[in-house]
Design an enzyme around this catalytic site. Structure first.
Site, PDB file in Angstrom:
ATOM      1  N   GLU A  45      -5.975  10.364  -0.627  1.00  0.00           N
ATOM      2  CA  GLU A  45      -5.806   8.938  -0.310  1.00  0.00           C
ATOM      3  C   GLU A  45      -6.965   8.122  -0.894  1.00  0.00           C
ATOM      4  OE1 GLU A  45      -5.471   6.205   3.770  1.00  0.00           O
ATOM      5  OE2 GLU A  45      -6.254   8.259   3.856  1.00  0.00           O
ATOM      6  N   LYS A 116       1.444   3.018   2.836  1.00  0.00           N
ATOM      7  CA  LYS A 116       1.087   3.538   4.161  1.00  0.00           C
ATOM      8  C   LYS A 116       1.742   2.681   5.242  1.00  0.00           C
ATOM      9  CE  LYS A 116      -3.039   5.241   6.612  1.00  0.00           C
ATOM     10  NZ  LYS A 116      -4.517   5.386   6.465  1.00  0.00           N
ATOM     11  N   CYS A 149      -2.187   9.817   5.374  1.00  0.00           N
ATOM     12  CA  CYS A 149      -3.127   9.969   6.485  1.00  0.00           C
ATOM     13  C   CYS A 149      -2.512   9.660   7.852  1.00  0.00           C
ATOM     14  CB  CYS A 149      -4.375   9.124   6.227  1.00  0.00           C
ATOM     15  SG  CYS A 149      -5.843   9.752   7.098  1.00  0.00           S
TER      16      CYS A 149
END
Length: 583
Positions: A45, A116, A149
């Protein structure tokens, strides 16, 4: 013949703001992995820029469109080596909105982008939540999903990938605050029967210590390759046939899902103060809660019902002597595992009446399993009994293969309000479905009691990590680093009392435990039964300070409150309506 794809996870420590240095370092590692035969290469990331940005103004010189200059450089590498690469970068769209993005790049250029969707605490400083949903991209090397994440903290995101047929989830992260490979990563592969390629960063950035531990996780949760600390890459083979078998502990879980029971996944019951929400209209307000102790008893029930009751009495007496207010026994602990259809009882019946007398005498709550007869139907059931009698009964909702030979499936989620708090009931295989724990959490449960007879491996250890962590985060060896049902508790911010059968010769490993509601709390709030038979007792706190707002994580449910249900519609579609790519 199985289709085997060589894959690589890349671990890297970017330097904040040194974009050219970072891209050059990532390109070198990706080229080395490609030369070693990797067809799918996953990088961390925000690996091109670093992660800990103060605000939009500071990150502005780093952002770029997709496709853009950075993706062009990785596209050239992918074309040269006929491979696919996942790159993490800060993206800017046509409206000057910034996103934390993962881009899948192939020999012909950009294949797709994931923005995300579930932000961590740092993203709102500069980026917007993702608006592209959770797509699965069809490629010549398999069906590829992307997550970033914090996304994977939520059971729904990986499940969305799995119900769309993902062979592999490429999870890029800047993971912190625990020893890695993280239990969440392992559980998402395990419960969805697919590969997870985890690319994490390591090192220190603006006081934040990142955990490393990049890895490739197989569909059964085993670690096919791991990097502890430092820059580098690790290779593993991905067997597409294994991923497409879609099994968990030998069960065809995607055929066994029950989307008709899952509509509550689209609700957001913790978006308001839960103490107000659950008290609305005076209907089912949360019970006050208290500080108590809960025990789980682990043993192998037999076909001798009287002998089982003797064992249960002895364990319940021991639990009460240890201060327990609730003790949970394994699945079918009253009537036995072998040929359960030959020893069925009504509820109430002889065994449950015996439990009522025991609960009254000991002033304790008891959860135990039995084969239930109700008219012409048989069920794999569990009862919750307290000093005042029968509190609730639950019929197993998700039947394993062995259950289907004799039992009908239940059709109702079960919760009960008690002096200990709001208790939900699941039985064994129910809890392997991530939807189950989530729905009970959304109903406000403080504690899930789960009598179980689950065979196979759902826990393993860790040899220890060289990556430094702040106290009290553990870095040393841990024989039970990953326990799938500990993850179940933490992801739902509930206590979970998991009482499993111990019969190693029949494949039942035991490993019963009472698990706490916070994955990142150390030392852990839990107690495990590590011997063949025994009892584990742990404190359980469902109370709240004298406040109109929740002060206890089991009432506040921080993770549950951060869900974004508008993304989750695919989880409640019937199988014939899912948009799954053709094999």
């Amino acid at each position: 013949m199985s289709q085997i794809v060589k894959v690589a996870t890349v671990q890297f420590e970017p330097t904040l703001g040194e974009k050219e240095r970072n891209i050059a370092g990532l390109l070198a590692l990706c080229e080395d992995a490609a030369k070693a035969g990797a067809r799918l290469i996953v990088t961390p990331e925000m690996g091109t820029t670093g992660y800990c940005w103060f605000d939009r103004a500071e990150v502005a010189p780093q952002v770029e469109p997709v496709p853009g200059p950075t993706t062009a450089r990785f596209s050239a590498l992918a074309k040269a080596y006929d491979c696919w690469i996942v790159v993490g970068l800060p993206e800017m769209d046509d409206d000057n909105i910034y996103y934390n993005s993962a881009v899948l790049i192939g020999p012909d250029g950009v294949v797709g982008t994931h923005r995300k969707s579930h932000p961590y605490i740092s993203e709102p400083k500069w980026s917007a939540p993702g608006d592209l949903g959770h797509q699965v991209f069809e490629t010549p090397i398999g069906r590829i999903g992307l997550l970033i994440c914090m996304d994977i903290h939520f059971i729904e995101t990986a499940r969305l990938m799995a119900v769309q047929g993902a062979d592999v989830i490429c999870h890029i992260s800047n993971w912190l605050a625990e020893r890695t490979p993280a239990p969440y990563w392992i559980s998402r592969a395990f419960e969805n029967g697919c590969y997870v390629i985890e690319a994490n960063r390591w090192g220190l950035e603006r006081t934040v210590q990142f955990s490393g531990g990049s890895c490739v996780i197989a569909p059964d949760g085993t670690l096919a390759a791991v990097i502890d600390g430092g820059d580098g890459f690790a290779l593993a083979d991905m067997d597409l046939d294994l991923a497409r078998a879609r099994t968990v502990l030998g069960e065809s879980v995607f055929a066994q899902r029950r989307p008709e029971l899952y509509p509550e996944l689209l609700s957001d019951t913790f978006s308001w103060n839960p103490l107000d929400f659950f008290a609305l209209y005076g209907h089912h307000p949360l019970p006050p809660g208290t500080v108590s102790k809960v025990s789980v008893a682990q043993f192998a029930p037999t076909a001798d019902v009287a002998a089982n009751l003797t064992r249960i009495t002895a364990f319940a007496t021991q639990a009460r002597a240890e201060g327990a207010d609730l003790v949970v026994f394994p699945e079918l602990s009253l009537t036995g595992l072998d040929d359960p259809a030959s020893r069925t009882e009504a509820i109430p019946g002889p065994s449950t009446r015996a439990l009522m007398a025991l609960a009254t005498r000991l002033r304790i709550h008891i959860v135990a399993g039995l084969a239930e007869a109700a008219g012409d139907a048989l069920y794999n059931s569990a009862v919750l009994i307290g000093p005042q009698g029968l509190v609730a009964a639950h019929r197993k909702l998700h039947l394993a293969t062995a259950d289907r030979a004799w039992a009908s499936a239940g059709d109702t989620w079960t919760t009960a309000d008690t002096p200990l708090g709001r208790i939900g009931l699941l039985i064994g295989h129910d809890a392997t479905f991530p939807e189950s724990g989530r729905i009970l959490a959304l109903r406000g449960c403080d504690l899930i009691a789960c009598p179980s007879a689950i065979p196979g491996r759902f826990s393993f250890g860790h040899d220890g990590s060289s990556v430094a962590q702040s106290w009290p985060i553990p870095t040393g060896a841990d024989a039970y680093h990953w326990h799938h049902f500990r993850v179940r508790a933490g992801e739902n911010n509930v206590f979970l009392a998991f009482a499993n059968v111990s019969a190693p010769e029949a494949g039942y490993p035991g490993l019963s435990g009472v698990f706490g509601p916070d994955t990142f709390e150390f030392p852990r709030r839990e107690a495990l039964v590590t011997e063949a038979e025994g009892l584990a007792t742990a404190p359980v706190d469902t109370s709240n300070l004298d406040s109109r707002y929740p002060t206890n994580i089991v009432r506040r449910k921080d993770l549950v409150s951060m869900r974004l249900p508008h993304h989750y519609r695919e989880l409640v579609r019937s199988p014939n309506r899912l948009r799954v790519p053709a094999i």
